[in-house]
Motif scaffolding. Structure first.
Motif, PDB file in Angstrom:
ATOM      1  N   GLN A  12       0.958  -1.748   0.255  1.00 29.64           N
ATOM      2  CA  GLN A  12       0.128   0.008  -0.032  1.00 29.64           C
ATOM      3  C   GLN A  12       1.210   1.646   0.143  1.00 29.64           C
ATOM      4  O   GLN A  12       1.540   1.116   0.930  1.00 29.64           O
ATOM      5  N   LEU A  13       0.129   2.259  -0.640  1.00 30.82           N
ATOM      6  CA  LEU A  13       1.840   4.212  -0.977  1.00 30.82           C
ATOM      7  C   LEU A  13       0.582   4.847  -0.389  1.00 30.82           C
ATOM      8  O   LEU A  13      -1.337   4.128  -1.343  1.00 30.82           O
ATOM      9  N   THR A  33      -7.202  10.159   3.914  1.00 29.37           N
ATOM     10  CA  THR A  33      -5.574   9.638   2.503  1.00 29.37           C
ATOM     11  C   THR A  33      -5.924   8.743   2.263  1.00 29.37           C
ATOM     12  O   THR A  33      -7.540   8.728   1.973  1.00 29.37           O
ATOM     13  N   LEU A  34      -5.362   9.294   0.376  1.00 22.16           N
ATOM     14  CA  LEU A  34      -5.544   8.410  -0.689  1.00 22.16           C
ATOM     15  C   LEU A  34      -4.186   7.436  -0.923  1.00 22.16           C
ATOM     16  O   LEU A  34      -3.333   6.836  -0.239  1.00 22.16           O
ATOM     17  N   ASN A  35      -4.942   6.325  -0.910  1.00 22.75           N
ATOM     18  CA  ASN A  35      -4.132   4.987  -0.913  1.00 22.75           C
ATOM     19  C   ASN A  35      -4.091   4.295  -2.046  1.00 22.75           C
ATOM     20  O   ASN A  35      -5.096   4.588  -2.907  1.00 22.75           O
ATOM     21  N   SER A  36      -3.112   3.745  -2.868  1.00 23.50           N
ATOM     22  CA  SER A  36      -2.631   3.676  -3.709  1.00 23.50           C
ATOM     23  C   SER A  36      -2.289   2.308  -3.716  1.00 23.50           C
ATOM     24  O   SER A  36      -1.586   1.676  -2.406  1.00 23.50           O
ATOM     25  N   TYR A  37      -2.410   0.630  -4.481  1.00 20.24           N
ATOM     26  CA  TYR A  37      -1.537  -0.230  -4.328  1.00 20.24           C
ATOM     27  C   TYR A  37      -0.395  -0.603  -5.716  1.00 20.24           C
ATOM     28  O   TYR A  37      -0.829  -0.513  -6.645  1.00 20.24           O
ATOM     29  N   ILE A  38      -0.009  -1.550  -5.131  1.00 25.51           N
ATOM     30  CA  ILE A  38       1.443  -1.948  -6.315  1.00 25.51           C
ATOM     31  C   ILE A  38       1.230  -3.752  -5.883  1.00 25.51           C
ATOM     32  O   ILE A  38       1.163  -4.069  -4.551  1.00 25.51           O
ATOM     33  N   GLU A  42       3.991 -11.966 -11.604  1.00 24.51           N
ATOM     34  CA  GLU A  42       5.082 -11.609 -12.737  1.00 24.51           C
ATOM     35  C   GLU A  42       5.342 -10.429 -13.990  1.00 24.51           C
ATOM     36  O   GLU A  42       6.497  -9.851 -14.179  1.00 24.51           O
ATOM     37  N   LYS A  43       4.324  -9.509 -13.783  1.00 22.26           N
ATOM     38  CA  LYS A  43       4.062  -8.230 -13.922  1.00 22.26           C
ATOM     39  C   LYS A  43       4.011  -7.332 -12.851  1.00 22.26           C
ATOM     40  O   LYS A  43       3.321  -7.907 -12.120  1.00 22.26           O
ATOM     41  N   THR A  44       3.712  -6.110 -13.070  1.00 28.39           N
ATOM     42  CA  THR A  44       3.656  -5.416 -11.903  1.00 28.39           C
ATOM     43  C   THR A  44       2.143  -4.329 -12.665  1.00 28.39           C
ATOM     44  O   THR A  44       2.407  -3.817 -13.582  1.00 28.39           O
ATOM     45  N   ALA A  45       1.437  -4.293 -11.355  1.00 27.63           N
ATOM     46  CA  ALA A  45       0.303  -3.195 -11.685  1.00 27.63           C
ATOM     47  C   ALA A  45       0.524  -2.698 -10.854  1.00 27.63           C
ATOM     48  O   ALA A  45       1.127  -2.541  -9.014  1.00 27.63           O
ATOM     49  N   ILE A  46      -0.529  -1.075 -10.852  1.00 30.31           N
ATOM     50  CA  ILE A  46      -0.492  -0.381  -9.637  1.00 30.31           C
ATOM     51  C   ILE A  46      -1.585  -0.526  -9.754  1.00 30.31           C
ATOM     52  O   ILE A  46      -3.048  -0.122 -11.357  1.00 30.31           O
ATOM     53  N   VAL A  47      -2.576   0.254  -8.916  1.00 24.49           N
ATOM     54  CA  VAL A  47      -4.047  -0.653  -8.616  1.00 24.49           C
ATOM     55  C   VAL A  47      -4.782   1.089  -8.081  1.00 24.49           C
ATOM     56  O   VAL A  47      -4.085   1.985  -7.705  1.00 24.49           O
ATOM     57  N   ASP A  48      -5.299   2.180  -9.123  1.00 22.52           N
ATOM     58  CA  ASP A  48      -5.568   2.895  -8.793  1.00 22.52           C
ATOM     59  C   ASP A  48      -4.487   3.699  -8.458  1.00 22.52           C
ATOM     60  O   ASP A  48      -3.443   4.256  -9.273  1.00 22.52           O
ATOM     61  N   GLY A  49      -3.728   5.566  -7.101  1.00 22.69           N
ATOM     62  CA  GLY A  49      -2.942   6.103  -7.516  1.00 22.69           C
ATOM     63  C   GLY A  49      -3.275   6.890  -6.447  1.00 22.69           C
ATOM     64  O   GLY A  49      -3.932   7.849  -6.694  1.00 22.69           O
ATOM     65  N   VAL A  50      -2.032   7.579  -6.382  1.00 25.69           N
ATOM     66  CA  VAL A  50      -2.059   8.772  -5.451  1.00 25.69           C
ATOM     67  C   VAL A  50      -1.463  10.081  -6.175  1.00 25.69           C
ATOM     68  O   VAL A  50      -0.265   9.569  -7.072  1.00 25.69           O
ATOM     69  N   CYS A  51      -1.601  11.119  -5.641  1.00 25.63           N
ATOM     70  CA  CYS A  51      -1.190  12.698  -6.292  1.00 25.63           C
ATOM     71  C   CYS A  51      -1.821  13.452  -4.888  1.00 25.63           C
ATOM     72  O   CYS A  51      -2.579  12.995  -4.723  1.00 25.63           O
ATOM     73  N   GLY A  52      -0.751  14.729  -4.766  1.00 25.18           N
ATOM     74  CA  GLY A  52      -1.856  15.625  -4.462  1.00 25.18           C
ATOM     75  C   GLY A  52      -2.836  16.236  -4.900  1.00 25.18           C
ATOM     76  O   GLY A  52      -2.662  16.362  -5.769  1.00 25.18           O
ATOM     77  N   TRP A  53      -3.257  17.166  -3.930  1.00 24.37           N
ATOM     78  CA  TRP A  53      -4.611  17.588  -4.494  1.00 24.37           C
ATOM     79  C   TRP A  53      -4.323  18.494  -5.923  1.00 24.37           C
ATOM     80  O   TRP A  53      -5.534  18.637  -6.252  1.00 24.37           O
ATOM     81  N   HIS A 230      -9.115   4.983   0.353  1.00 27.15           N
ATOM     82  CA  HIS A 230      -9.318   6.266   1.331  1.00 27.15           C
ATOM     83  C   HIS A 230      -9.538   5.554   3.149  1.00 27.15           C
ATOM     84  O   HIS A 230     -10.196   5.105   3.040  1.00 27.15           O
ATOM     85  N   GLY A 231      -8.411   6.198   3.617  1.00 27.06           N
ATOM     86  CA  GLY A 231      -8.821   5.984   5.172  1.00 27.06           C
ATOM     87  C   GLY A 231      -8.271   4.124   5.452  1.00 27.06           C
ATOM     88  O   GLY A 231      -7.226   3.624   4.586  1.00 27.06           O
ATOM     89  N   LEU A 232      -8.916   3.650   6.118  1.00 29.91           N
ATOM     90  CA  LEU A 232      -7.701   1.924   6.905  1.00 29.91           C
ATOM     91  C   LEU A 232      -8.578   0.878   6.122  1.00 29.91           C
ATOM     92  O   LEU A 232      -9.293   0.745   5.319  1.00 29.91           O
ATOM     93  N   MET A 233      -7.748   0.346   5.705  1.00 32.57           N
ATOM     94  CA  MET A 233      -8.104  -1.296   5.695  1.00 32.57           C
ATOM     95  C   MET A 233      -8.021  -2.353   6.413  1.00 32.57           C
ATOM     96  O   MET A 233      -8.346  -1.797   7.851  1.00 32.57           O
TER      97      MET A 233
END
Ligand SMILES: Cc1cc2nc3c(=O)[nH]c(=O)nc-3n(C[C@H](O)[C@H](O)[C@H](O)COP(=O)(O)O)c2cc1C
Ligand SMILES: [Fe+2]
Ligand SMILES: [Fe+2]
Length: 408
Positions: A12-13, A33-38, A42-53, A230-233
């Protein structure tokens, strides 16, 4: 800014955002909080993404660097929902890596074109599709439209049994370095729930019927972890799913055994009656939220009304209508469809009145189904008989609220 290893090959990022109005209008006193996931198969994916506002994904890039992930090695972008709080980083990302495939819903594809001019290398996924990233990370997708935009999907990794839900099961409130609900004490979770309710009522509430459909679908998925945008898992997935199920039910009412008193006053005439009302309410065994408008924000008032079965409105007449900040907040409450509340209104006027008429108009126009007790209106300062009537109407309201909640 934080990176956490949450499951095999899964990170989680997360970044905290403060001092903004969410969607440009909702105040978030405790941030978000904005959460993104890697996901590294074998291949890498990013789920959603985060950036500053501001849409600048510097923080995302530095998080990737910490993880030793070259942006160029990310071959798949899973866009659960195109709203720019989750996708605003893609344009900047494209400048450093132009060789990736996007997975999103059919509607998401349209929106990516409209928002970012992205039209190529997009694979549309839905309920029946799956996608193999290798090393056991087989993904499937759940279409959950309108939680919160029409394009929304959830992504489930069968290898780790993590369900990435984007806005669904999200919350406002910074998590102060903690990432799992299970790291919070009972008291902290109670406080945190206020922020979850703020998020739900301000952002998702309008779409409560669609939330119910999404929940029916999500309950069938054997998720061991709910990982929202957003927020806790939540490892205890049932708790947050049940909570959202309840919040969606509050739309039609009855909600909780609670009353929200919303009031505004120019010169203290209505306020005199509010003080009396508060004394009466103090003696009643019922949870009470009190908000003055315009001092308290729409979002804060809406959060309280969402869980309340009863509403008390106290405001004067202003230029043949109601005190303007009250109509503004009621319009927003009506648009979010906090329906079928038990309501009592009182307030002062000078010569013509008019607040009552506007209140009835809003209720009809927005189909709110609010049920009103006979109001108490008084010219200028409230007299003794006005105060007595306010007292008896409040007692009646409390009774009706309790009955409605008991019989639901
Ligand atoms: C700018 C302004 C506009 C008003 N417009 C109306 C009106 O259209 N009709 C009316 O009956 N009273 C009107 N009033 C009178 C107020 O409703 C009255 O003063 C009332 O006591 C105010 O209550 P408050 O002290 O709780 O604000 C107006 C007052 C102000 C200051
Ligand atoms: Fe959203
Ligand atoms: Fe979001």
């Amino acid at each position: 800014m934080k990176i956490t290893d949450i499951a095999e090959g899964t990170y989680q990022l997360s970044i905290d955002v403060e001092n903004i109005l969410f969607e440009g209008l909702w105040d978030i006193p405790k941030g978000v909080t904005l959460n993104s996931y890697i996901i590294k198969g074998e291949k890498t994916a990013i789920v959603d993404g985060v950036c500053g506002w501001d849409g600048v994904p510097e923080s995302l890039f530095s998080l990737l660097k910490e993880l030793d992930i070259e942006p160029a090695s990310i071959k798949y972008l899973i866009v659960n929902h195109v709203e720019p709080d989750h996708s605003g980083w893609i344009e900047a990302f494209k400048k450093i890596n132009n060789d990736f495939q996007i997975l999103c819903s059919k509607k998401g594809k349209e929106l990516l074109g409209a928002f970012y001019g992205l039209t190529e290398n997009i694979t549309v996924v839905g309920d029946k599709d799956s996608f193999d990233l290798g090393k056991g990370h087989v993904l499937s997708f759940a279409e959950i439209p309108n939680v919160h935009w029409p394009d929304t999907i959830g992504t489930f990794d069968h290898g780790t049994e993590v369900l990435f839900t984007c806005d669904a099961f999200g919350s406002f409130g910074k998590c102060d370095g903690r990432i799992y609900a299970e790291e919070f004490s009972k008291e902290e979770l109670k406080e945190y729930e206020e922020e979850t309710l703020r998020y739900y009522s301000n952002i998702v509430a309008t779409f409560s019927p669609q939330v119910k459909s999404a929940i029916r679908k999500i309950r069938e998925i054997p998720a061991k972890l709910i990982a929202p945008g957003h927020g806790l898992m939540w490892k205890d997935t049932k708790t947050i799913i049940d909570a959202y199920d309840d919040y969606a039910d509050y739309q039609k009412g009855p909600a909780r055994e609670e009353i929200t008193l919303i009031w505004g006053s120019m010169y203290g005439m209505t306020e005199t009656a509010v003080k009396h009302a508060l004394k009466v309410l103090e003696k009643e065994d019922i949870t009470l939220h009190v908000h003055r408008v315009p001092e308290d924000s729409w979002g804060t008032v809406l959060t309280s009304v969402w869980t309340s079965t009863g509403v008390i409105l106290a405001m004067p007449t202003y230029e043949f209508k109601m005190f303007p900040p009250m109509s503004a907040v009621l319009e927003e409450i009506g648009k979010k469809k906090a329906l079928n509340r038990k309501v009592f209104r009182f307030g002062s006027y000078g010569w013509s009145g008019g607040a009552e008429r506007e209140l009835a108009d809003i209720n009809t126009r927005l189909n709110m189904g609010w049920e009103f007790l006979e109001p108490v209106e008084f010219a200028g300062v409230p007299g003794e008989e006005n105060l007595q009537k306010i007292e008896s109407q409040i007692k009646e309201l409390v009774k009706q609220v309790k009955e409605a909640v008991k019989n639901k």
